[in-house]
Design an enzyme around this catalytic site. Structure first.
Site, PDB file in Angstrom:
ATOM      1  N   THR A 149       2.305   1.030 -18.292  1.00  0.00           N
ATOM      2  CA  THR A 149       2.580   0.202 -17.112  1.00  0.00           C
ATOM      3  C   THR A 149       2.518  -1.277 -17.493  1.00  0.00           C
ATOM      4  O   THR A 149       2.318  -2.131 -16.633  1.00  0.00           O
ATOM      5  CB  THR A 149       1.568   0.488 -15.987  1.00  0.00           C
ATOM      6  OG1 THR A 149       0.232   0.308 -16.494  1.00  0.00           O
ATOM      7  CG2 THR A 149       1.710   1.893 -15.452  1.00  0.00           C
ATOM      8  N   SER A 150       2.705  -1.573 -18.774  1.00  0.00           N
ATOM      9  CA  SER A 150       2.547  -2.946 -19.257  1.00  0.00           C
ATOM     10  C   SER A 150       3.888  -3.592 -19.579  1.00  0.00           C
ATOM     11  O   SER A 150       4.452  -4.304 -18.744  1.00  0.00           O
ATOM     12  CB  SER A 150       1.624  -2.962 -20.478  1.00  0.00           C
ATOM     13  OG  SER A 150       1.262  -4.274 -20.811  1.00  0.00           O
ATOM     14  N   ARG A 151       4.428  -3.369 -20.771  1.00  0.00           N
ATOM     15  CA  ARG A 151       5.723  -3.907 -21.171  1.00  0.00           C
ATOM     16  C   ARG A 151       6.465  -2.852 -21.978  1.00  0.00           C
ATOM     17  O   ARG A 151       5.888  -2.166 -22.824  1.00  0.00           O
ATOM     18  CB  ARG A 151       5.566  -5.192 -22.000  1.00  0.00           C
ATOM     19  CG  ARG A 151       5.166  -6.417 -21.183  1.00  0.00           C
ATOM     20  CD  ARG A 151       6.288  -6.856 -20.240  1.00  0.00           C
ATOM     21  NE  ARG A 151       5.975  -8.075 -19.498  1.00  0.00           N
ATOM     22  CZ  ARG A 151       5.427  -8.105 -18.289  1.00  0.00           C
ATOM     23  NH1 ARG A 151       5.108  -6.936 -17.703  1.00  0.00           N
ATOM     24  NH2 ARG A 151       5.208  -9.229 -17.668  1.00  0.00           N
TER      25      ARG A 151
ATOM     26  N   ASP B 233       6.391   2.873 -16.362  1.00  0.00           N
ATOM     27  CA  ASP B 233       6.764   1.978 -15.269  1.00  0.00           C
ATOM     28  C   ASP B 233       7.562   0.799 -15.813  1.00  0.00           C
ATOM     29  O   ASP B 233       7.975  -0.069 -15.063  1.00  0.00           O
ATOM     30  CB  ASP B 233       5.507   1.468 -14.544  1.00  0.00           C
ATOM     31  CG  ASP B 233       5.838   0.680 -13.283  1.00  0.00           C
ATOM     32  OD1 ASP B 233       6.652   1.168 -12.470  1.00  0.00           O
ATOM     33  OD2 ASP B 233       5.305  -0.439 -13.112  1.00  0.00           O
TER      34      ASP B 233
ATOM     35  N   GLU C 143      14.984  -2.641 -19.722  1.00  0.00           N
ATOM     36  CA  GLU C 143      14.986  -2.538 -18.259  1.00  0.00           C
ATOM     37  C   GLU C 143      15.731  -3.664 -17.555  1.00  0.00           C
ATOM     38  O   GLU C 143      16.090  -3.536 -16.380  1.00  0.00           O
ATOM     39  CB  GLU C 143      13.551  -2.497 -17.728  1.00  0.00           C
ATOM     40  CG  GLU C 143      12.785  -3.799 -17.849  1.00  0.00           C
ATOM     41  CD  GLU C 143      11.396  -3.716 -17.224  1.00  0.00           C
ATOM     42  OE1 GLU C 143      11.121  -4.504 -16.316  1.00  0.00           O
ATOM     43  OE2 GLU C 143      10.593  -2.869 -17.653  1.00  0.00           O
TER      44      GLU C 143
ATOM     45  N   HIS D 196       9.231  -0.411 -12.585  1.00  0.00           N
ATOM     46  CA  HIS D 196       8.378  -1.606 -12.676  1.00  0.00           C
ATOM     47  C   HIS D 196       7.790  -1.956 -11.302  1.00  0.00           C
ATOM     48  O   HIS D 196       7.876  -3.092 -10.838  1.00  0.00           O
ATOM     49  CB  HIS D 196       9.174  -2.799 -13.228  1.00  0.00           C
ATOM     50  CG  HIS D 196       8.308  -3.786 -13.954  1.00  0.00           C
ATOM     51  ND1 HIS D 196       8.681  -4.364 -15.152  1.00  0.00           N
ATOM     52  CD2 HIS D 196       7.097  -4.315 -13.662  1.00  0.00           C
ATOM     53  CE1 HIS D 196       7.738  -5.201 -15.555  1.00  0.00           C
ATOM     54  NE2 HIS D 196       6.770  -5.184 -14.664  1.00  0.00           N
TER      55      HIS D 196
END
Length: 329
Positions: free
Chosen positions: A232-234, A258, A263, A295
Site C-alpha cells: 500500500t506504499s509505492r 493498492d 499506475e 490507490h
C-alpha cells in the site's frame, strides 16, 4: 497568491475549498501535470500536485518559466519530484508527511483480511445463492509472523493493529524507531531475516534508489512458500514481472496491491468503457489470489481534510517566508 491544482477530482476541490483562506485564489485543473500541460500554470504563483503528476526537470523548467515559485504536494511521497532540479531552479516544495497513517494502515489490514478469508469470493457466491465453503479456507492471523518493511507513521500504525490481532511483528528499517519499538512491542531485524521468516510481508517504505524493486526475483525466492504480500506504499517497490512469476509457481500465496508501478496511466480514472492496454496489469487481474485497489488507502474523510489543511498551511508559510517543517530539502 494564485494556486493551480492539477489532477483534480471532486473530492479534492471540496476539501481544498473548505480549507482555503481568502488570500489564496485557487483554479482547478482535471489534467495531470505533464510536460504537455505545464503551460496551464502560466501566471500562477504555485501549483498543487498529487502522486502521479510529473515533476521532472522539463516540467519544472516550464513551471519556473511560467512564474511558479512554489510546489505543494498533497501527499507524503515525493519520488515523482526531481529535487535537485527543483533546488537549482529555486522552486520551494513541501509535502504532507502525515495526514492519516491509520487510514492507510486500516486499508492494509482490510486487504489482508479480504485475501485471507476470501471475503470477495464469498460476497459474490452468496449473491448467487451459493453458500458452499469449499475454497474459502483461511488461516488465523493470531500467532503468525508479520513482516513490516518501513516503520514510519503508517508502518507503526499497521504494527499496532497487528499486535491487536495477537500476531508476532518483526520489522526492518534502516532508521530504527527504538522508542516506539518498546511501546508497541515489536522486533527489529535485518531484511533477509524478515523476508525468510514472515508469513505476511507488508510494505510501508518510501520509493527511492535504494528501495526500487526491493521485492524482486531474488528476494521473493527467499520468502516462505505461500507468503502473503501487501503493498500500500509505492508501486515501484516491487518488480511486477517477478510477482507474476512467483504467483504462477505458488511461492506467493496471496497478493494485494493498492499501488502499481505504471499506475499513472490507469488509477484515479474510469476505464470501464475501454480496453486496458497494459498487458502486465491485465495478467495480474487473472489470478484468483490477487486483489488490486486503485490507490485508495488514503481515501477517508479524515485524511482528505488533513491533507487539505496541511497543503494550505504549507502554501501560506511559503508566501509569508516563514519556516516550514514540511519543506522538502
Amino acid at each position: 497568491m494564485k494556486l493551480a491544482v492539477f489532477s483534480t477530482k471532486s473530492y479534492d476541490k471540496s476539501s481544498l475549498m473548505a480549507s482555503a483562506t481568502n488570500n489564496i485564489s485557487i483554479t482547478f485543473f482535471e489534467n495531470r501535470l505533464t510536460s504537455l500541460t505545464a503551460k496551464l500554470a502560466a501566471g500562477f504563483d504555485a501549483v498543487c500536485v498529487f502522486v502521479n503528476d510529473e515533476l521532472n526537470q522539463d516540467v519544472l523548467s516550464e513551471l519556473k518559466a511560467n512564474g511558479v515559485k512554489f510546489i505543494v504536494l498533497r501527499c507524503a511521497g515525493f519520488n515523482n519530484l526531481d529535487l535537485e532540479a527543483c533546488k537549482a531552479l529555486g522552486i520551494q516544495c513541501a509535502r504532507v508527511p502525515a495526514y492519516s497513517p491509520e487510514a492507510v494502515a486500516e486499508h492494509t489490514v482490510a486487504l489482508m483480511m479480504t485475501l485471507n478469508r476470501h471475503i470477495h469470493k464469498a460476497f459474490n457466491r452468496t449473491k448467487e445463492g451459493n453458500f458452499s465453503l469449499a475454497g474459502l479456507l483461511g488461516f488465523n492471523i493470531h500467532g503468525k509472523t508479520i513482516g513490516i518493511i518501513g516503520t514510519g507513521n503508517i508502518g507503526l500504525a499497521t504494527t499496532k493493529i497487528m499486535k491487536g490481532f495477537g500476531a508476532n511483528v518483526i520489522a526492518f528499517d534502516p532508521v530504527q524507531n527504538t522508542s516506539k519499538q518498546q511501546d508497541i512491542d515489536f522486533t527489529y531485524t535485518d531484511l533477509d531475516t524478515l523476508l525468510t521468516t514472515a508469513d505476511i510481508v507488508s510494505l510501508h517504505c518510501p520509493l527511492n534508489q535504494s528501495t526500487h524493486h526491493l521485492l524482486n526475483d531474488k528476494s521473493i525466492s527467499s520468502m516462505k512458500d505461500g507468503v502473503m504480500i501487501i503493498n500500500t506504499s509505492r508501486g515501484g517497490l516491487v518488480d511486477t514481472a517477478s510477482l507474476i512469476k512467483h504467483l504462477k509457481s505458488g511461492k506467493i500465496g496471496h497478493l494485494a496491491l493498492d499501488v502499481y508501478e505504471q499506475e499513472s496511466e490507469l488509477f484515479f480514472e474510469d476505464h470501464s468503457e475501454s480496453i486496458i492496454q497494459d498487458d502486465i496489469f491485465q495478467r495480474l487481474l487473472t489470478f484468483p489470489n490477487v486483489i488490486i485497489t486503485g490507490h485508495q488507502g488514503f481515501f477517508t474523510g479524515e485524511a482528505l481534510t488533513q491533507i487539505a489543511k496541511t497543503t494550505i498551511t504549507n502554501l501560506t508559510l511559503f508566501a509569508e517566508s516563514k519556516i516550514n517543517h514540511n519543506e522538502i530539502t
